[in-house]
Enzyme design. Structure first.
Site, short mmCIF file in Angstrom:
data_model
loop_
_atom_site.label_atom_id
_atom_site.label_comp_id
_atom_site.label_asym_id
_atom_site.label_seq_id
_atom_site.Cartn_x
_atom_site.Cartn_y
_atom_site.Cartn_z
N PRO A 117 0.98 -1.11 -0.05
CG PRO A 117 -0.64 -1.70 1.46
CD PRO A 117 0.71 -2.11 1.22
CD GLU A 118 2.97 2.94 -4.39
OE1 GLU A 118 2.82 3.93 -4.76
OE2 GLU A 118 3.40 2.10 -5.03
#
Length: 271
Positions: free
Chosen positions: A2-3
């Site tokens: 996840p960014e």
């Protein structure tokens, strides 16, 4: 992994817990990326959740007694559930609230983190070294240009350096460079001021668009409410090797930079 957009979407999904009081803390698997502190049951119970913020890819949950730093790692999710929903195999950490809801960390690979940061999380070793937020006003083309004058590494790797700017991960670096028409292998110190201004504008625009779409759902990511993101439907280059560029029709290429796959259009992003 996840960014920034996915972490921010997760944070927003947990906002309904603000003002709620902790009833119970359950640690099923203390061995995460770092050990989960064993004092949290005593430290958090009967304390109110005051604030949920984000720094880079970290979520900071501030309680009356201090702050937790939460990180999703490679495959983690923070879920907002009713407390009667039974935990599954990879559900390692719960905070139960007196209103009957639970914040649950689900992490198959166990690279996530639950850390105690005390009363001043900004001084924690993981947060104190981070660069500015890409969506903040301080992150400008002029600022970026000044920071990369001595950096000869490729620009793709440089903008992914969290000491320079936080949260521009692999997906959004590739997409932003395409939008800015900059080749990912170009040396950072070879970018002129106009290119830096264009790149910063596209980083901000790309992250904003991803937030509007609920982030990107690749493999493990879903928001705290269980809903997927849809930004992957808008990718120009990421994961599209061999497919025609949406602008010029040239097949998208992929290379390895810094041990990560990088995607670009050789026609739109000339060196």
């Amino acid at each position: 992994m996840p960014e920034l957009p996915e972490v921010e979407v997760t944070r927003r999904g947990l906002v309904p817990l603000l003002g709620q009081v902790v009833a119970q803390v359950i640690v099923r698997q203390p061995s995460m990326r770092w050990p989960i502190p064993d004092h949290l049951q005593q430290t958090l119970v009967d304390k109110k959740l005051l604030e949920l913020s984000r720094r880079g890819k970290y979520i900071i949950a501030r309680f009356e007694s201090g702050a937790l730093i939460l990180h999703l790692g490679m495959s983690g999710r923070l879920c907002l559930l009713q407390c009667d929903i039974q935990p599954e195999k990879h559900d390692h950490f719960d905070i139960h609230f007196t209103d009957g809801r639970v914040m649950r960390l689900r992490d198959p690979r166990r690279f996530g983190a639950v850390l105690w940061a005390g009363l001043d999380p900004a001084t924690h070793a993981l947060l104190s070294v981070l660069g500015p937020e890409p969506l903040d006003d301080v992150f400008t083309g002029t600022w970026l240009y000044s920071q990369i004058r001595t950096r000869s590494s490729c620009i793709k790797n440089v903008i992914m350096d969290s000491h320079l700017v936080v949260g521009v991960g692999n997906i959004y670096a590739s997409e932003s460079l395409f939008r800015a028409r900059i080749h990912p292998e170009k040396a950072a110190n070879q970018l002129g001021l106009p290119e830096c201004e264009r790149l910063v504008a596209e980083i901000k625009a790309t992250l904003h668009d991803a937030l509007q779409a609920g982030g990107s759902s690749l493999r493990d990511f879903f928001g705290a409410d269980g809903n997927p993101g849809y930004f992957q439907q808008e990718y120009f280059v990421y994961g599209r090797t061999g497919q025609p560029c949406k602008i010029c029709g040239t097949p998208i290429l992929s290379i390895r930079l810094g041990q990560r796959s990088t995607f670009y259009c050789p026609h739109c992003q000339k060196r």
